[in-house]
Write a protein that holds these residues in place. Structure first.
Motif, PDB file in Angstrom:
ATOM      1  N   LEU A 162       4.815   2.134   2.045  1.00 30.72           N
ATOM      2  CA  LEU A 162       5.767   3.014   1.373  1.00 30.72           C
ATOM      3  C   LEU A 162       5.097   4.353   1.115  1.00 30.72           C
ATOM      4  N   MET A 163       5.888   5.425   1.180  1.00 32.45           N
ATOM      5  CA  MET A 163       5.409   6.751   0.797  1.00 32.45           C
ATOM      6  C   MET A 163       6.356   7.320  -0.252  1.00 32.45           C
ATOM      7  N   ILE A 164       5.790   7.940  -1.288  1.00 33.90           N
ATOM      8  CA  ILE A 164       6.574   8.588  -2.345  1.00 33.90           C
ATOM      9  C   ILE A 164       6.170  10.054  -2.374  1.00 33.90           C
ATOM     10  N   PHE A 165       7.135  10.943  -2.114  1.00 27.58           N
ATOM     11  CA  PHE A 165       6.845  12.372  -2.027  1.00 27.58           C
ATOM     12  C   PHE A 165       7.648  13.166  -3.049  1.00 27.58           C
ATOM     13  N   ASP A 166       6.966  14.026  -3.810  1.00 26.36           N
ATOM     14  CA  ASP A 166       7.664  15.023  -4.604  1.00 26.36           C
ATOM     15  C   ASP A 166       8.196  16.088  -3.647  1.00 26.36           C
ATOM     16  N   VAL A 167       9.313  16.723  -4.006  1.00 27.58           N
ATOM     17  CA  VAL A 167       9.882  17.767  -3.142  1.00 27.58           C
ATOM     18  C   VAL A 167       9.024  19.022  -3.182  1.00 27.58           C
ATOM     19  N   ALA A 190      -0.699  14.969   2.620  1.00 24.53           N
ATOM     20  CA  ALA A 190       0.178  13.806   2.794  1.00 24.53           C
ATOM     21  C   ALA A 190       0.409  13.530   4.274  1.00 24.53           C
ATOM     22  N   VAL A 191       0.674  14.575   5.042  1.00 29.24           N
ATOM     23  CA  VAL A 191       0.882  14.413   6.482  1.00 29.24           C
ATOM     24  C   VAL A 191      -0.378  13.873   7.150  1.00 29.24           C
ATOM     25  N   LYS A 192      -1.539  14.393   6.745  1.00 33.24           N
ATOM     26  CA  LYS A 192      -2.809  13.935   7.331  1.00 33.24           C
ATOM     27  C   LYS A 192      -3.042  12.468   7.021  1.00 33.24           C
ATOM     28  N   LYS A 193      -2.848  12.061   5.770  1.00 32.54           N
ATOM     29  CA  LYS A 193      -3.043  10.659   5.393  1.00 32.54           C
ATOM     30  C   LYS A 193      -2.080   9.749   6.143  1.00 32.54           C
ATOM     31  N   ALA A 194      -0.828  10.178   6.245  1.00 29.53           N
ATOM     32  CA  ALA A 194       0.188   9.370   6.924  1.00 29.53           C
ATOM     33  C   ALA A 194      -0.148   9.181   8.389  1.00 29.53           C
ATOM     34  N   SER A 195      -0.793  10.170   8.994  1.00 27.14           N
ATOM     35  CA  SER A 195      -1.136  10.074  10.415  1.00 27.14           C
ATOM     36  C   SER A 195      -2.374   9.225  10.666  1.00 27.14           C
ATOM     37  N   ASP A 196      -3.169   8.994   9.611  1.00 28.37           N
ATOM     38  CA  ASP A 196      -4.442   8.291   9.779  1.00 28.37           C
ATOM     39  C   ASP A 196      -4.426   6.840   9.321  1.00 28.37           C
ATOM     40  N   ARG A 219       0.859  -1.192   0.000  1.00 28.69           N
ATOM     41  CA  ARG A 219       0.000   0.000   0.000  1.00 28.69           C
ATOM     42  C   ARG A 219       0.892   1.239   0.000  1.00 28.69           C
ATOM     43  N   ILE A 220       0.692   2.121  -0.983  1.00 26.91           N
ATOM     44  CA  ILE A 220       1.608   3.235  -1.219  1.00 26.91           C
ATOM     45  C   ILE A 220       0.868   4.561  -1.142  1.00 26.91           C
ATOM     46  N   LEU A 221       1.437   5.528  -0.407  1.00 26.56           N
ATOM     47  CA  LEU A 221       0.954   6.902  -0.410  1.00 26.56           C
ATOM     48  C   LEU A 221       1.789   7.681  -1.418  1.00 26.56           C
ATOM     49  N   LEU A 222       1.132   8.249  -2.428  1.00 24.63           N
ATOM     50  CA  LEU A 222       1.815   9.021  -3.465  1.00 24.63           C
ATOM     51  C   LEU A 222       1.435  10.489  -3.329  1.00 24.63           C
ATOM     52  N   ALA A 223       2.422  11.337  -3.000  1.00 29.79           N
ATOM     53  CA  ALA A 223       2.194  12.780  -2.893  1.00 29.79           C
ATOM     54  C   ALA A 223       2.906  13.465  -4.052  1.00 29.79           C
ATOM     55  N   GLU A 224       2.145  13.787  -5.081  1.00 28.60           N
ATOM     56  CA  GLU A 224       2.687  14.396  -6.305  1.00 28.60           C
ATOM     57  C   GLU A 224       1.641  15.380  -6.836  1.00 28.60           C
ATOM     58  N   ASP A 225       2.011  16.678  -6.925  1.00 27.13           N
ATOM     59  CA  ASP A 225       1.025  17.678  -7.307  1.00 27.13           C
ATOM     60  C   ASP A 225       0.812  17.778  -8.813  1.00 27.13           C
ATOM     61  N   GLU A 226       1.710  17.228  -9.624  1.00 24.37           N
ATOM     62  CA  GLU A 226       1.493  17.200 -11.071  1.00 24.37           C
ATOM     63  C   GLU A 226       0.530  16.044 -11.387  1.00 24.37           C
ATOM     64  N   LYS A 227      -0.708  16.375 -11.660  1.00 20.49           N
ATOM     65  CA  LYS A 227      -1.752  15.348 -11.731  1.00 20.49           C
ATOM     66  C   LYS A 227      -1.555  14.374 -12.888  1.00 20.49           C
ATOM     67  N   ILE A 255      -2.642   5.381  -2.979  1.00 20.36           N
ATOM     68  CA  ILE A 255      -3.516   6.437  -2.484  1.00 20.36           C
ATOM     69  C   ILE A 255      -2.866   7.772  -2.839  1.00 20.36           C
ATOM     70  N   PRO A 256      -3.463   8.550  -3.773  1.00 18.45           N
ATOM     71  CA  PRO A 256      -2.836   9.813  -4.187  1.00 18.45           C
ATOM     72  C   PRO A 256      -3.286  11.000  -3.352  1.00 18.45           C
ATOM     73  N   VAL A 257      -2.352  11.910  -3.095  1.00 19.88           N
ATOM     74  CA  VAL A 257      -2.662  13.241  -2.567  1.00 19.88           C
ATOM     75  C   VAL A 257      -1.848  14.232  -3.398  1.00 19.88           C
ATOM     76  N   TYR A 258      -2.201  15.520  -3.297  1.00 16.89           N
ATOM     77  CA  TYR A 258      -1.613  16.479  -4.224  1.00 16.89           C
ATOM     78  C   TYR A 258      -0.938  17.670  -3.533  1.00 16.89           C
ATOM     79  N   ASN A 259      -0.762  17.565  -2.213  1.00 12.50           N
ATOM     80  CA  ASN A 259      -0.002  18.577  -1.485  1.00 12.50           C
ATOM     81  C   ASN A 259       0.561  17.957  -0.210  1.00 12.50           C
ATOM     82  N   GLY A 260       1.570  18.615   0.342  1.00 12.03           N
ATOM     83  CA  GLY A 260       2.248  18.071   1.511  1.00 12.03           C
ATOM     84  C   GLY A 260       1.371  18.004   2.745  1.00 12.03           C
ATOM     85  N   GLN A 261       0.451  18.946   2.878  1.00 13.00           N
ATOM     86  CA  GLN A 261      -0.426  18.976   4.046  1.00 13.00           C
ATOM     87  C   GLN A 261      -1.329  17.747   4.087  1.00 13.00           C
TER      88      GLN A 261
END
Length: 228
Positions: free
Chosen positions: A47-52, A36-42, A2-10, A28-34
């Motif tokens: 694995l998590m993949i984050f764009d800078v 991403a933090v909420k999803k990670a806490s819940d 199960r992967i959290l993908l945080a990438e704002d380029e849709k 599970i996609p999200v599109y901003n860092g905020q």
């Protein structure tokens, strides 16, 4: 996995999701860092993949917050080829690896496959939370005294410690504790939750598993429970 993908380029996010889904990964996609933090806490992620560079909160800021919360999930940063400082800062903030843009999907998928094999064969020998210690290699729970655990109890408590303070649904707990072909249901999970509660009590631990039958369940320090 199960992967959290945080990438704002849709468009890139859609391509990555399709590629990872084709290998059987749940994304599970999200599109901003905020977010991403909420999803990670819940929720539980392997694995998590984050764009800078993301809106509201950068990937580096998000990783720092996630690590400060005690989350040990493996994190890969996506960085532009020229962002050498961001790669170093990302690793210093708590990321485990990085992939430089532009990158080949083949390279990323190879990393994921390698990590999947690693997760299957590796478990930390000792984990702690509050006043409890779990010795995975010996299937033993320790606090003011100690008690033996079954293999299933050990896997379940290991998962709950790694995701302490999160509300964990039954489906995630079952999928990460038992092989898919065993047909374990909520009733079986409830039995093992009850066993673990009894054993936490027997070692006089100041740690509790909250939740009713059917979940969600949450491992917390008693001092935090009392303050709620």
């Amino acid at each position: 996995m199960r992967i959290l993908l945080a990438e704002d380029e849709k468009e890139l996010s859609r391509v990555l999701i399709a590629a990872m889904n084709s290998r059987g990964y749940e994304v599970i996609p999200v599109y901003n860092g905020q977010d991403a933090v909420k999803k990670a806490s819940d929720e539980i992620f392997d694995l998590m993949i984050f764009d800078v560079m993301m809106p509201l909160m950068t990937g580096i800021e998000a990783v720092k917050k996630i690590r400060l919360a005690g989350d040990k999930t493996y994190i890969i940063m996506l960085t532009a080829m020229s962002e050498v400082d961001d790669r170093v800062t990302g690793l210093d903030s708590g990321a485990d690896d990085y992939v430089t843009k532009p990158f080949s999907l083949k390279e990323l998928l190879a990393k994921l496959h390698s990590l999947e094999r690693r997760n299957e064969n590796y478990t930390e020998d000792v984990l702690g939370f509050g006043d409890i210690t779990l010795i995975n290699t010996e299937q033993r729970l320790e606090s003011y005294n100690s008690i033996s655990l079954s293999a299933e109890e050990t896997k379940l408590l290991n998962l709950m410690i790694l995701n302490a303070d999160k509300k964990l649904d039954s489906k995630a707990l079952i999928e990460h504790t038992w092989p898919k072909n065993e047909g374990v249901d909520d009733n079986t999970l409830w039995i093992y939750i009850s066993y673990l509660r009894q054993k936490l009590h027997s070692v006089s631990a100041h740690v509790s598993i909250l939740g009713e039958k059917g979940g969600p369940y949450r491992l917390m320090r008693n001092s935090e429970v009392d303050n709620k």
